[in-house]
Design a protein around this motif. Structure first.
Motif: not given
Length: 457
Positions: A115-120, A177-180, A197-202, A208-214
């Protein structure tokens, strides 16, 4: 392969002192001592952009070389990958100093959190206008493992299984997680982001356990351009599934040709077109106005290299202490959790040659384990063209052998000759890093790539 195939070019560095040409920090013309200054990095970026390089690739590690003699003494004396700073923190400054150059940064799936690396990477892709790439590594060294609270490295193939799931997580975050068009920025309706147009990835997996939205809005590429350098069986399978650019390190053209064939065949087996993998061999280029002057320069560089430093770095890569072996007995292949491809270069890749530790230490001088091209611009251009045509490579990772000299020499001497032959760009095409690889209009991952499977409109 065609006679007018474009040659892609990456500058290859690490944010440290000793990288590929170990010992050359002692050369009076080497500016690498300035590695801790922003103007050093922005100057490199401007030089590469002047030569229409596709990207600057920055290698990285988060451990210290400590296998040779069970010590860090040689490592510290010769500055082997230490001191080293975080390359990701340099990208914004270099991007602000340029308009087109891409930046491929190394990050580990073994020790980063998805999650952290995806954000960076999403942040960098957004603020650079889509000029970011990720060199995916799985981190093999013992010292890295210890620095992250582990008593020993995770076994080789297990690291790749973790990496596979890591990639699934970040693809979901970046692509699904997000539509264009989730960001509507509608002041009148007071809607900045459309909740529909935003959703959790579950994601609930083994590692890894990453349930939330980006939490980042869509960036120009969504998924950064993806690079990888594994040459083991597990590494090749991972590259065939995920990589868009692949780095290889072999000293001879026939070895590189065999590696390229294996990679492209693996891509087809993974359901991707073979041309979707762009292959770049590690390359050292020493050039001057004439062949004679270039070879004089090479021998001058070689006089500054240190065999012991080469063996110390090689020991860390393969997890075998070269100092504990007879320097004149042929090296044999052994299974380890190190970088298996590096060991196989000197034990299995050439059945006609047996290498001793002493010979390896000398051989690695200046050009490390990669290709060596020495000569005038005409001679170097001839050699690069031959490798493209005969080994089916797409371009080259040009090592910064002597900082402040190597890149300017290549841009001022070799690039004009390649441009005269129609082999490299005279101006950039496309806006994003991925468009450098696949052409204008291809900012997103290609059909057949696993990230594309998660894409939402």
């Amino acid at each position: 392969m065609t006679s007018n195939r474009r040659i892609m070019l990456n500058g290859f560095k690490s944010a440290t002192i000793g990288h590929t040409a170990l010992g050359l920090w002692t050369h009076p013309d080497n500016a690498v001592r300035d590695y801790g200054r922003l103007d050093y990095w922005t100057g490199i970026a401007r030089t590469l952009e002047r030569g229409c390089f596709d990207a600057l690739f920055i290698a990285d590690a988060q451990g210290v070389i400590d296998v040779y003699q069970g010590s860090t003494d040689v490592t510290l004396r010769e500055a082997l990958g230490i001191p080293i700073i975080d390359p990701m923190l340099l990208v914004s400054a270099m991007a602000a100093a340029t308009e087109h150059l891409g930046f491929a940064v190394t990050a580990s799936t073994t020790y980063e959190k998805p999650f952290d690396l995806a954000r960076k990477f999403a942040t960098l892709d957004l603020v650079t206008g889509g000029r970011v790439g990720w060199n995916i590594v799985t981190s093999s060294s013992r010292s890295e493992a210890e620095n992250f609270g582990m008593s020993k490295p995770i076994p080789h193939d297990e690291r790749y299984r973790i990496a596979d799931e890591f990639m699934d997580v970040v693809y979901k975050l970046w692509e699904s997680s997000w539509d264009d068009d989730a960001v509507v920025h509608d002041r009148e309706r007071r809607v900045f982001v459309d909740p529909a147009k935003v959703r959790r990835i579950e994601h609930h997996g083994k590692y890894f356990d990453v349930p939330g939205i980006f939490i980042c809005e869509p960036s120009p590429q969504r998924t950064p351009a993806l690079y990888q350098a594994g040459s083991s069986t597990a590494g090749v399978a991972f590259a065939a599934r995920h990589a868009e650019g692949v780095f290889v390190s072999f000293p001879r053209m026939d070895m590189v040709r065999d590696a390229v064939r294996k990679l492209r065949a693996a891509a087809v087996e993974a359901g991707r077109p073979p041309g979707d993998l762009k292959v770049f061999p590690l390359s050292t280029v020493v050039t001057a106005e004439t062949d004679e002057l270039a070879w004089e320069k090479y021998h001058e560089y070689r006089a500054h290299s240190r065999s012991e430093a080469n063996l110390a770095r090689f020991s860390a890569l393969v997890h075998v202490d070269m100092a504990a072996l007879d320097p004149d007995e042929p090296l044999e292949y052994v299974e380890s959790d190190g970088i298996q491809g590096s060991l196989s270069v000197f034990t299995k890749a050439d059945p006609t040659r047996k290498w001793t530790p002493r010979e390896i230490g000398e051989f690695l001088s200046v050009s490390s384990m990669g290709a060596l091209f020495v000569g005038s611009p005409t001679t170097v251009a001839d050699q690069l063209e031959e490798w493209v045509e005969q080994a089916d490579v797409d371009g080259f990772n040009i090592s910064d052998t002597l900082s402040s000299v190597t890149f300017p020499d290549f841009v001022d001497l070799v690039v004009p000759e390649l441009r005269r032959r129609g082999r490299v760009w005279s101006s950039y095409e496309g806006a994003t890093f991925r468009e450098h690889l696949y052409g204008p209009g291809h900012a997103r991952t290609m059909p057949g790539h696993p990230a594309t499977e998660y894409r939402r409109g």
